[in-house]
Design a protein around this motif. Sequence first.
Motif, mmCIF file in Angstrom:
data_model
loop_
_atom_site.group_PDB
_atom_site.id
_atom_site.type_symbol
_atom_site.label_atom_id
_atom_site.label_comp_id
_atom_site.label_asym_id
_atom_site.label_seq_id
_atom_site.Cartn_x
_atom_site.Cartn_y
_atom_site.Cartn_z
ATOM 1 N N PHE A 192 -33.245 -105.840 123.968
ATOM 2 C CA PHE A 192 -33.547 -105.784 122.537
ATOM 3 C C PHE A 192 -33.598 -107.194 121.951
ATOM 4 O O PHE A 192 -34.494 -107.512 121.159
ATOM 5 N N ALA A 193 -32.629 -108.042 122.324
ATOM 6 C CA ALA A 193 -32.607 -109.414 121.803
ATOM 7 C C ALA A 193 -33.869 -110.160 122.201
ATOM 8 O O ALA A 193 -34.467 -110.882 121.377
ATOM 9 N N ASP A 199 -40.974 -111.161 119.441
ATOM 10 C CA ASP A 199 -41.845 -110.645 118.385
ATOM 11 C C ASP A 199 -41.924 -111.591 117.191
ATOM 12 O O ASP A 199 -42.836 -111.478 116.369
ATOM 13 N N ARG A 200 -40.979 -112.524 117.083
ATOM 14 C CA ARG A 200 -40.957 -113.473 115.970
ATOM 15 C C ARG A 200 -41.412 -114.861 116.387
ATOM 16 O O ARG A 200 -41.161 -115.841 115.684
ATOM 17 N N GLY A 201 -42.087 -114.933 117.515
ATOM 18 C CA GLY A 201 -42.707 -116.181 117.926
ATOM 19 C C GLY A 201 -41.796 -117.163 118.621
ATOM 20 O O GLY A 201 -42.148 -118.341 118.772
ATOM 21 N N GLU A 252 -40.992 -125.305 118.189
ATOM 22 C CA GLU A 252 -40.387 -125.016 116.888
ATOM 23 C C GLU A 252 -39.468 -123.807 116.894
ATOM 24 O O GLU A 252 -38.611 -123.681 116.000
ATOM 25 N N ARG A 253 -39.612 -122.913 117.853
ATOM 26 C CA ARG A 253 -38.740 -121.732 117.938
ATOM 27 C C ARG A 253 -38.408 -121.490 119.407
ATOM 28 O O ARG A 253 -39.297 -121.138 120.192
ATOM 29 N N LEU A 296 -30.933 -108.476 113.442
ATOM 30 C CA LEU A 296 -30.768 -108.262 114.887
ATOM 31 C C LEU A 296 -29.649 -107.259 115.160
ATOM 32 O O LEU A 296 -29.838 -106.293 115.910
ATOM 33 N N LEU A 297 -28.477 -107.477 114.565
ATOM 34 C CA LEU A 297 -27.330 -106.630 114.883
ATOM 35 C C LEU A 297 -27.544 -105.200 114.404
ATOM 36 O O LEU A 297 -27.281 -104.245 115.152
ATOM 37 N N SER A 298 -28.013 -105.016 113.193
ATOM 38 C CA SER A 298 -28.214 -103.656 112.696
ATOM 39 C C SER A 298 -29.271 -102.924 113.513
ATOM 40 O O SER A 298 -29.113 -101.741 113.855
#
Length: 515
Positions: A192-193, A199-201, A252-253, A296-298
């Motif tokens: 999941f992480a 998914d966020r680049g 950058e990420r 992330l946690l929820s």
Amino acid sequence: MTDPGERTYVEEARRDKRARLEAIAIIPFAYRYARTHLAAEALLAWDDALGDHGPTVSVAGRLAALRSQGKTVFAHLEDVSGRIQLYFKRDVLAAAWSLVELLDLDDHVGVTGRLFRTRAGEVTIWVERVELLTKSLRPLPRGKTETLPDGRTVLHGGLTDPELRYRQRYADFAVHPELRQIFRIRARVIAFARRFLDDRGFLEVETPILQPLYGGAAARPFTTRHRALDMPLYLRIADELYLKRLIVGGFERVYEIGHDFRNEGMDRTHNPEFTMLEWYQAYADYIDILEMVQELLSGMVQECLGGLQHERHGVRLDFTPPYRRVSFVAGIREVCGLDVLTANEDVLRSFLTGRGEPPDAVRALSGGRLLDEVFKHSLEPTLVQPTFVLDYPKALSPLAKPHRDDARLTERFELFVNGTELANAFSELNDPDDQRARFEDQVRQRDAGDEEAHQLDADYVRALEYGMPPTGGVGIGVDRLVMLLTDQSSIRDVILFPAMRPEGDRHRATAADEG
């Protein structure tokens, strides 16, 4: 603890059966087996409308039960999906019956036969062909289960000693298959992480584990030596400084899920080898990262557990965002009336001795370590529901930017759930001169006896001199996160093979080692 090389009477008997199998040309350790169904799939393949003409299936697994009744044998075969009953009949198997007579509990077998339902109502395989896949030369410590008159079950014998279970994890998982679910959830947490960040680049990277300097946390390292280079190297204590070098380089990420190593004590939340998730995002600050951690946690709790409210260690936890936020300074003041920004160190030490800490140990504390102990004895135990603690004093955060509204503080948060820290995040310090000054202060603390203070990493300062954009970053303890989601009280229960003393050295174990 017995010598693993010593053999019991039962083990000698199994080796005798191995010899008898080889004497009749049966290989005790096969190469492969083509199965058509898992046990659970075979059970689903049965339909009562089929009567005595059930489908033929081939399954493979370990014998978890074995009951001989003369010319027939009932058994239960266990695989990764569950169990299914087997029925062996002498006149059906003919020459293969000699193999059945030499089977033991825990042997791996492959069987082919048709499904039927017994008079007792259990879907069963009527075995027509059987192959020995692996001969078990050492019986698993299963123990025996007794059902009491009130319906409760009691296990007699078996694998119950905690140290033995951690040491022989292979046996522990074999006789306690429910424990495997912990590690299925662990795999889902990590998957999941990865998906969340991909998914966020974000780009997943791998940074050095063997490092010429260690940094990114306050901890003692494991040390080794590179023979060809004739130099000491350290197992990393954190991923942070190399990941931020990548931000300087234009990535950058970035994120990394990897093992870190700290040469420190062991207890229920600390293992010398542990797994961290760290990510860094350019042009973000610690509040941006806070929002991501909350999401992330929820999301992870919802996906892995099917809801946002769960009882853990007798406490009903609610992971529905937004989570509570409290400042480090105001939170301590609210709990115990102490202002850690204005109180001198003597006042802080008096607070700790008043909470039962040994005076000699308290006198040795100063600076950030003193503030950290005050936090642990005041605010931390109250952090039950998911809570972000923000804006730590500068002495506690040598890698975080000064707070934009109060230079005595830093832009840092930690996430706590049920009194346990899960995440640590900063608006990352990117002023190279400020960073060098803080490293130099850490060196002075090391010279004064603080073995966990940072080293001066001149190359990292040089990287900052090239220019690191505003950056937010976070480290999340994967093991502690899995402990929370699976309701485990010890980090050893969520690590497949936790650190242990050498076998036979049990008498030297301390209470801390036992977790």
